[in-house]
Design a protein around this motif. Structure first.
Motif, PDB file in Angstrom:
ATOM      1  N   ALA A  65      -3.972  12.106   0.964  1.00 21.15           N
ATOM      2  CA  ALA A  65      -3.238  10.959   1.499  1.00 21.15           C
ATOM      3  C   ALA A  65      -4.003  10.246   2.608  1.00 21.15           C
ATOM      4  CB  ALA A  65      -1.878  11.406   2.027  1.00 21.15           C
ATOM      5  N   SER A  66      -5.086  10.836   3.059  1.00 21.28           N
ATOM      6  CA  SER A  66      -5.805  10.301   4.211  1.00 21.28           C
ATOM      7  C   SER A  66      -6.801   9.217   3.809  1.00 21.28           C
ATOM      8  CB  SER A  66      -6.552  11.435   4.928  1.00 21.28           C
ATOM      9  OG  SER A  66      -7.686  11.841   4.171  1.00 21.28           O
ATOM     10  N   GLU A  67      -7.300   8.510   4.832  1.00 19.74           N
ATOM     11  CA  GLU A  67      -8.321   7.487   4.590  1.00 19.74           C
ATOM     12  C   GLU A  67      -9.625   8.106   4.093  1.00 19.74           C
ATOM     13  OE1 GLU A  67      -8.365   4.058   4.589  1.00 19.74           O
ATOM     14  OE2 GLU A  67      -6.209   4.487   4.515  1.00 19.74           O
ATOM     15  N   GLU A  68      -9.855   9.360   4.408  1.00 21.87           N
ATOM     16  CA  GLU A  68     -11.060  10.037   3.930  1.00 21.87           C
ATOM     17  C   GLU A  68     -11.093  10.112   2.410  1.00 21.87           C
ATOM     18  OE1 GLU A  68     -10.995  13.816   5.808  1.00 21.87           O
ATOM     19  OE2 GLU A  68     -11.769  13.071   7.727  1.00 21.87           O
ATOM     20  N   ALA A  69      -9.925  10.056   1.779  1.00 22.36           N
ATOM     21  CA  ALA A  69      -9.826  10.134   0.319  1.00 22.36           C
ATOM     22  C   ALA A  69      -9.437   8.790  -0.292  1.00 22.36           C
ATOM     23  CB  ALA A  69      -8.799  11.195  -0.071  1.00 22.36           C
ATOM     24  N   SER A  70      -9.722   7.703   0.412  1.00 23.14           N
ATOM     25  CA  SER A  70      -9.218   6.391  -0.004  1.00 23.14           C
ATOM     26  C   SER A  70      -9.780   5.892  -1.335  1.00 23.14           C
ATOM     27  CB  SER A  70      -9.502   5.352   1.088  1.00 23.14           C
ATOM     28  OG  SER A  70     -10.897   5.204   1.289  1.00 23.14           O
ATOM     29  N   HIS A 106       0.844  -1.199   0.000  1.00 18.95           N
ATOM     30  CA  HIS A 106       0.000   0.000   0.000  1.00 18.95           C
ATOM     31  C   HIS A 106       0.877   1.245   0.000  1.00 18.95           C
ATOM     32  CE1 HIS A 106       0.768   1.205   4.218  1.00 18.95           C
ATOM     33  NE2 HIS A 106       0.846  -0.090   4.451  1.00 18.95           N
ATOM     34  N   GLY A 107       0.241   2.379  -0.366  1.00 17.81           N
ATOM     35  CA  GLY A 107       0.932   3.661  -0.360  1.00 17.81           C
ATOM     36  C   GLY A 107       0.134   4.708  -1.103  1.00 17.81           C
ATOM     37  N   SER A 108       0.525   5.961  -0.916  1.00 23.65           N
ATOM     38  CA  SER A 108      -0.128   7.081  -1.591  1.00 23.65           C
ATOM     39  C   SER A 108       0.939   8.017  -2.135  1.00 23.65           C
ATOM     40  CB  SER A 108      -1.028   7.836  -0.605  1.00 23.65           C
ATOM     41  OG  SER A 108      -1.598   8.985  -1.213  1.00 23.65           O
ATOM     42  N   ILE A 109       0.745   8.445  -3.377  1.00 21.10           N
ATOM     43  CA  ILE A 109       1.645   9.403  -4.020  1.00 21.10           C
ATOM     44  C   ILE A 109       0.825  10.617  -4.430  1.00 21.10           C
ATOM     45  CG2 ILE A 109       3.158   9.855  -6.012  1.00 21.10           C
ATOM     46  CD1 ILE A 109       3.816   6.859  -6.030  1.00 21.10           C
ATOM     47  N   VAL A 110       1.335  11.805  -4.106  1.00 21.02           N
ATOM     48  CA  VAL A 110       0.689  13.048  -4.538  1.00 21.02           C
ATOM     49  C   VAL A 110       1.719  13.878  -5.295  1.00 21.02           C
ATOM     50  CG1 VAL A 110      -0.520  15.146  -3.861  1.00 21.02           C
ATOM     51  CG2 VAL A 110      -0.881  13.029  -2.554  1.00 21.02           C
ATOM     52  N   VAL A 169      -1.408   1.105  -4.651  1.00 22.04           N
ATOM     53  CA  VAL A 169      -0.860   2.461  -4.538  1.00 22.04           C
ATOM     54  C   VAL A 169      -1.777   3.455  -5.243  1.00 22.04           C
ATOM     55  CG1 VAL A 169       1.086   3.978  -5.063  1.00 22.04           C
ATOM     56  CG2 VAL A 169       1.501   1.601  -4.378  1.00 22.04           C
ATOM     57  N   ARG A 170      -2.280   4.436  -4.491  1.00 18.49           N
ATOM     58  CA  ARG A 170      -3.073   5.504  -5.092  1.00 18.49           C
ATOM     59  C   ARG A 170      -2.145   6.637  -5.524  1.00 18.49           C
ATOM     60  NH1 ARG A 170      -6.200   8.580  -2.239  1.00 18.49           N
ATOM     61  NH2 ARG A 170      -5.298   8.117  -0.195  1.00 18.49           N
ATOM     62  N   VAL A 171      -2.456   7.247  -6.679  1.00 16.88           N
ATOM     63  CA  VAL A 171      -1.655   8.367  -7.184  1.00 16.88           C
ATOM     64  C   VAL A 171      -2.589   9.486  -7.603  1.00 16.88           C
ATOM     65  CG1 VAL A 171       0.182   9.097  -8.736  1.00 16.88           C
ATOM     66  CG2 VAL A 171       0.015   6.682  -8.068  1.00 16.88           C
ATOM     67  N   ASN A 172      -2.425  10.646  -6.985  1.00 14.54           N
ATOM     68  CA  ASN A 172      -3.219  11.828  -7.310  1.00 14.54           C
ATOM     69  C   ASN A 172      -2.299  13.032  -7.457  1.00 14.54           C
ATOM     70  OD1 ASN A 172      -6.155  10.886  -6.997  1.00 14.54           O
ATOM     71  ND2 ASN A 172      -5.252  10.197  -5.064  1.00 14.54           N
TER      72      ASN A 172
END
Length: 246
Positions: free
Chosen positions: A217-222, A122-126, A166-169
């Motif tokens: 990056a938060s769970e609110e925007a999962s 898992h991970g988040s990239i902005v 991995v989410r990327v926004n």
């Protein structure tokens, strides 16, 4: 504690992201070219870890990631440079340098970090794009192309890496009274004139961008993935309001 890794985090928008992230309970590490320039934020936030390196060089990025001792939960690709000037007066080397930092560098760091995030699960990239890549204007030369290109790469990364966890926004700042634009708005008359064109009737603050990044990056925007969040007080949607009706 979740780990945020911020490129270009030594000054300006990146430093504000570090400040806000730590206030929200993140462990923060930054990658920047020059420790001396980052000294104010490092003195202010002594728990922030600093790594010196160039985002466009694989070796310095890998060295920093190895030095972290953990896989980032959040990568913010904030490192960027801007030089105003007409396209005809911009040398090829300068054009290439702007692309190299703003686009190639962001992709380089993303690939290296994403591989580790995917292995972890898992991970988040902005990515920090810009309204200059949405509604560009004369004089921003390679910066506009780099930021529009990074928005496109954000969408592609989201499609390739989303199934792998991995989410990327991206976040596209508008006219921000800080960061690379700080010198422009030091002239109060310029700042007031520009603010009057924004539907929200103010320039943005560095914290407006930092808060948008951390929300993505938060769970609110999962369930948000591959999205470019425009933070500009409504400016890029206001074209028709600037055209006289009679």
């Amino acid at each position: 504690m979740a780990l945020a890794f911020i490129t270009g985090g030594g000054t300006g928008l990146g430093a504000e992201m570090a400040r806000c992230a730590q206030a929200q309970g993140w462990d923060v590490a930054i990658l920047d070219l020059c420790r001396d320039a980052a000294r104010p934020i490092l003195d202010e936030l002594p728990d922030v870890r600093f790594f010196e390196g160039d985002v466009a060089r694989e070796d310095t990025v890998v060295s920093a990631l190895d030095g972290l001792g953990a896989v980032p939960d959040l990568l913010v690709n904030n490192a960027g440079i801007l030089k105003f000037g007409s396209l005809l007066e911009t040398s090829f080397d300068e054009f290439a340098r702007i692309l190299n930092v703003n686009l190639t560098g962001a992709v380089n760091v993303s690939r290296l970090v994403a591989a580790r995030m995917i292995a972890r699960g898992h991970g988040s990239i902005v990515n920090i794009t810009s309204t200059a890549g949405i509604a560009t204007s004369p004089g921003v030369n390679a910066y506009a192309g780099a930021k529009r290109g990074l928005a496109a790469m954000t969408e592609m990364m989201a499609q390739e890496w989303g199934p792998l966890g991995v989410r990327v926004n991206s976040v596209a700042p508008g006219m921000i009274q800080g960061g690379m634009s700080r010198s422009i708005y030091a002239d109060r008359a310029v700042a007031d004139r520009r603010a009057s064109a924004v539907p929200s009737r103010r320039l943005g603050a560095e914290a407006d961008i930092a808060n948008a990044v951390l929300w993505l990056a938060s769970e609110e925007a999962s369930y948000i993935n591959g999205h470019e969040l425009v933070v500009d007080g409504g400016l890029t949607k206001a074209t028709m309001s600037m055209i006289p009706r009679d």
